[in-house]
Motif scaffolding. Sequence first.
Motif, PDB file in Angstrom:
ATOM      1  N   ARG A 133       0.819  -1.213   0.000  1.00  0.00           N
ATOM      2  CA  ARG A 133       0.000   0.000   0.000  1.00  0.00           C
ATOM      3  C   ARG A 133       0.850   1.258   0.000  1.00  0.00           C
ATOM      4  O   ARG A 133       1.978   1.267   0.503  1.00  0.00           O
ATOM      5  CB  ARG A 133      -0.904   0.019   1.232  1.00  0.00           C
ATOM      6  CG  ARG A 133      -2.082  -0.933   1.165  1.00  0.00           C
ATOM      7  CD  ARG A 133      -3.138  -0.508   2.161  1.00  0.00           C
ATOM      8  NE  ARG A 133      -4.291  -1.387   2.171  1.00  0.00           N
ATOM      9  CZ  ARG A 133      -5.388  -1.149   2.862  1.00  0.00           C
ATOM     10  NH1 ARG A 133      -5.478  -0.056   3.613  1.00  0.00           N
ATOM     11  NH2 ARG A 133      -6.404  -1.984   2.818  1.00  0.00           N
ATOM     12  N   GLU A 134       0.259   2.309  -0.547  1.00  0.00           N
ATOM     13  CA  GLU A 134       0.893   3.625  -0.451  1.00  0.00           C
ATOM     14  C   GLU A 134       0.672   4.153   0.965  1.00  0.00           C
ATOM     15  O   GLU A 134      -0.443   4.133   1.483  1.00  0.00           O
ATOM     16  CB  GLU A 134       0.269   4.571  -1.473  1.00  0.00           C
ATOM     17  CG  GLU A 134       0.930   5.935  -1.538  1.00  0.00           C
ATOM     18  CD  GLU A 134       0.296   6.831  -2.586  1.00  0.00           C
ATOM     19  OE1 GLU A 134       0.598   8.044  -2.559  1.00  0.00           O
ATOM     20  OE2 GLU A 134      -0.504   6.327  -3.414  1.00  0.00           O
ATOM     21  N   SER A 177       0.377  15.781   3.508  1.00  0.00           N
ATOM     22  CA  SER A 177       1.020  14.611   4.097  1.00  0.00           C
ATOM     23  C   SER A 177       2.398  14.384   3.497  1.00  0.00           C
ATOM     24  O   SER A 177       2.751  14.931   2.448  1.00  0.00           O
ATOM     25  CB  SER A 177       0.150  13.371   3.890  1.00  0.00           C
ATOM     26  OG  SER A 177       0.031  13.083   2.502  1.00  0.00           O
ATOM     27  N   SER A 178       3.172  13.551   4.168  1.00  0.00           N
ATOM     28  CA  SER A 178       4.522  13.210   3.708  1.00  0.00           C
ATOM     29  C   SER A 178       4.576  11.710   3.445  1.00  0.00           C
ATOM     30  O   SER A 178       4.238  10.906   4.321  1.00  0.00           O
ATOM     31  CB  SER A 178       5.547  13.600   4.787  1.00  0.00           C
ATOM     32  OG  SER A 178       6.830  13.190   4.420  1.00  0.00           O
ATOM     33  N   ASN A 179       4.978  11.320   2.235  1.00  0.00           N
ATOM     34  CA  ASN A 179       5.036   9.907   1.883  1.00  0.00           C
ATOM     35  C   ASN A 179       6.090   9.189   2.710  1.00  0.00           C
ATOM     36  O   ASN A 179       7.107   9.768   3.109  1.00  0.00           O
ATOM     37  CB  ASN A 179       5.329   9.724   0.398  1.00  0.00           C
ATOM     38  CG  ASN A 179       4.147  10.144  -0.464  1.00  0.00           C
ATOM     39  OD1 ASN A 179       3.012  10.178   0.011  1.00  0.00           O
ATOM     40  ND2 ASN A 179       4.415  10.460  -1.723  1.00  0.00           N
ATOM     41  N   VAL A 180       5.838   7.904   2.963  1.00  0.00           N
ATOM     42  CA  VAL A 180       6.716   7.090   3.800  1.00  0.00           C
ATOM     43  C   VAL A 180       7.224   5.905   2.985  1.00  0.00           C
ATOM     44  O   VAL A 180       6.441   5.223   2.319  1.00  0.00           O
ATOM     45  CB  VAL A 180       5.960   6.588   5.044  1.00  0.00           C
ATOM     46  CG1 VAL A 180       6.779   5.543   5.792  1.00  0.00           C
ATOM     47  CG2 VAL A 180       5.629   7.748   5.965  1.00  0.00           C
ATOM     48  N   SER A 181       8.545   5.670   3.052  1.00  0.00           N
ATOM     49  CA  SER A 181       9.156   4.510   2.397  1.00  0.00           C
ATOM     50  C   SER A 181       9.568   3.501   3.462  1.00  0.00           C
ATOM     51  O   SER A 181      10.227   3.864   4.441  1.00  0.00           O
ATOM     52  CB  SER A 181      10.386   4.932   1.580  1.00  0.00           C
ATOM     53  OG  SER A 181      10.008   5.822   0.551  1.00  0.00           O
ATOM     54  N   SER A 191      -2.918   4.811   5.182  1.00  0.00           N
ATOM     55  CA  SER A 191      -2.616   3.959   4.019  1.00  0.00           C
ATOM     56  C   SER A 191      -3.738   4.097   2.996  1.00  0.00           C
ATOM     57  O   SER A 191      -4.900   4.325   3.355  1.00  0.00           O
ATOM     58  CB  SER A 191      -2.465   2.497   4.443  1.00  0.00           C
ATOM     59  OG  SER A 191      -3.692   1.996   4.946  1.00  0.00           O
ATOM     60  N   LYS A 192      -3.372   3.924   1.730  1.00  0.00           N
ATOM     61  CA  LYS A 192      -4.344   4.083   0.649  1.00  0.00           C
ATOM     62  C   LYS A 192      -4.891   2.717   0.252  1.00  0.00           C
ATOM     63  O   LYS A 192      -4.148   1.834  -0.163  1.00  0.00           O
ATOM     64  CB  LYS A 192      -3.680   4.761  -0.554  1.00  0.00           C
ATOM     65  CG  LYS A 192      -4.661   5.308  -1.575  1.00  0.00           C
ATOM     66  CD  LYS A 192      -3.926   6.138  -2.607  1.00  0.00           C
ATOM     67  CE  LYS A 192      -4.889   6.845  -3.546  1.00  0.00           C
ATOM     68  NZ  LYS A 192      -4.154   7.673  -4.541  1.00  0.00           N
ATOM     69  N   GLU A 225      -7.007   5.467   4.695  1.00  0.00           N
ATOM     70  CA  GLU A 225      -7.491   4.942   5.960  1.00  0.00           C
ATOM     71  C   GLU A 225      -6.429   5.093   7.039  1.00  0.00           C
ATOM     72  O   GLU A 225      -5.228   5.106   6.743  1.00  0.00           O
ATOM     73  CB  GLU A 225      -7.847   3.443   5.816  1.00  0.00           C
ATOM     74  CG  GLU A 225      -8.910   3.156   4.787  1.00  0.00           C
ATOM     75  CD  GLU A 225      -9.107   1.658   4.594  1.00  0.00           C
ATOM     76  OE1 GLU A 225      -8.182   0.890   4.958  1.00  0.00           O
ATOM     77  OE2 GLU A 225     -10.171   1.261   4.087  1.00  0.00           O
ATOM     78  N   LEU A 226      -6.863   5.168   8.281  1.00  0.00           N
ATOM     79  CA  LEU A 226      -5.917   5.209   9.390  1.00  0.00           C
ATOM     80  C   LEU A 226      -5.155   3.886   9.453  1.00  0.00           C
ATOM     81  O   LEU A 226      -5.750   2.807   9.375  1.00  0.00           O
ATOM     82  CB  LEU A 226      -6.639   5.447  10.710  1.00  0.00           C
ATOM     83  CG  LEU A 226      -7.431   6.743  10.845  1.00  0.00           C
ATOM     84  CD1 LEU A 226      -8.088   6.809  12.231  1.00  0.00           C
ATOM     85  CD2 LEU A 226      -6.544   7.955  10.624  1.00  0.00           C
TER      86      LEU A 226
END
Length: 700
Positions: free
Chosen positions: A221-222, A246-250, A280-281, A288-289
């Motif tokens: 998931r993203e 928001s800030s993307n997470v790797s 998460s997408k 969603e949380l």
Amino acid sequence: MKRFIARLLTVTVCLATNLFGQSIEKSPLKIDWPSEAQINQLNVEANKGTVSLQTTGNDPYVWLTIPPLPQNERHWIFSLESFCTTNIPNPCWYVGKPPRESGRVDLPTWNRSEGWSDYKFDITKTIPRLTQTQAATPIRFDLGSQSDVRIEVRNLVVRLENALEVEQRLRAKEIRDEKLRLQTQIQEYQTRSWQASIDNIAESNDELLISGSVASALADRELAIIHRRPEELSSSQPESTLLKSSSNVSVDNRGRFSTSIHADPGSPLRLPGVRWQLVSKAQNGIWELASAARYVDRFGWSEVRDLPKTPELRAAKGLTCLDHRFSIEQLSELGLRHGSINLTINNLVREKATNGFERSSVGGYELFFNSRRVRVIDSQVKRLRRAGITVAAIVLIPKDDPQRNSLIHPEFDRAGVYSMPNLTTRDSARLYALTMMFLAERYSRLDEPFGRIDHWIVHNEVDMGWHWTNMGEQPLHVFMDHYFRSLKMVDTAVRRYNPHAKVFVPLTHLWTVVAAKSWRGYPVRTVLDEMFTLSLLEGNFPWGVAFHPYPQSLWEADTWNDNQAVDSVDAKKITLKNIKVLDRYLREDHRREPGGDVRKVICSEQGFHSPAEKPESLEIQNAALLYAFKQMRDCPSIIAFDYHRPVDHPNEGGLRLGLRGLPSPGNPIGEAKPAWSIFKDIGTEREAVRLEAYQHLWSN
């Protein structure tokens, strides 16, 4: 005269011909008032269709008789008109004879008015058993606890609700249902098995470093990290505006992530109350949380001050209400090492220039503070520090603010003495944050120029929120979610400047006692359990407990005889007799601070009733003080004991808790009771002699 009053004070039962019909039949029923035994501490005088009531003591009441109330689709209303220029807080009914605590019903506050106004409440909702009996019911109507209050009364009736009241009741039900929905939402958030977690958040000078872990179920998931503002609930779905920022997470192959977010001092991202959460997408494109929220764990090194540690305390002697009447020499003579002041924060800080307010800058924010009031606080704190006292501040929002500013919760009911802060809107939450930042920065210094506060007691007796931290009637999880956000905002503000500062949760001695009316109070153990749940969920931090172990009855000082204070975690009350129960409870591993230390306890308010004119009560007060310190020294978690209060107060419901008697124009601190000398001797070599003289009272 009595017969004339009986004719005037009548209860009228209004019987509707049908639910929404226009015809209303009235059948007046006289109140039986045959003797003075049915009134207490009241003078009664009839005059031209009204009755004048004058209270003459702190326990005024009148017996009335409620006639049989047939069940009806509409609710029954108790209603009267009154002219009363004084608020009557905490009126109540005792239903049935003899009056019992189980039959007590708390009623709405009787608000002051300078003209005739309605006072009413819903009998069917408040006391449903009255509509389930076919007999008349005696009730004792208690009119508060103030002497010399005059009330004009007329048109005393019991009637069916009108159409407007039906509409209002149905709207109130909608609001209640919404609160229950919110309660369920918060419960699900607390009990959910999260697929990800934020494990640590550290501030540096210009950024936040956030790290955590993600389960394999979310690997495809993203993911993104968002901030939650102080006015938001962590359990709610995030707004689209937050998702845009928001800030993307790797995530690495171990399921770990680490990211940095730019946040200069003065950034909204550093405001107390801000926390962070993973989202998460899902396949349907909806975010969603994915984790519980987490607050900052470590604060920026440029703001944290190099202050010496708070002195190590163990059952340290202290006092509440340490105002200007006591000199530094008097405080030092008592051997005090701890003490508290009330810190009322309404209208203390503003964001716009105003007459009487000085400009200041705190944490990158410009604000304006009430210079007159702040100078008073400066003086209080400096005076106590010069006497060698570790200072505790009790953060309060009183209802008597003339502007009723935005710090007062929008659902505040005037039955309460103090309000929960308003964390429902962005502006009010920001004002609360800036107020606490200002206070934290100003009082996180070495003793000059302003002084230092190390202990921050956040509001008052939150388990009895209806009276002491009011935000209207709320289910437990809704109330505690709001309180926890307030506590964390204070914690973030004060520890950002003083790494040794600690916040405390104030609680009564009602350990497992359920409130008389639900949604107005909660058992202390339940409140603490909720605090531990929220702390472990959103980041454990070193908060403490400000406990109030009054005797079982505030009117009886011989606390060693408290029969409800048994040596069990299921005790009804925790008083000084069984204070070890609290100490043991806090020693459980899952209730400790992040580093494993036992949470600290301040016995921050308790006293022993002792009218100066009753010599036997003065002796019991002496013994109770010695007993208290003997009991506390067996509880390592207790760091201080702030006796309430130094001087008797004339408006404390008749209680005489002071170490000194009532003040007078010529003696503002009152005459010393024997307890003043006893208190002075505690902690000295003279205590052993005093103890020997009194310990026979509690030793078998």
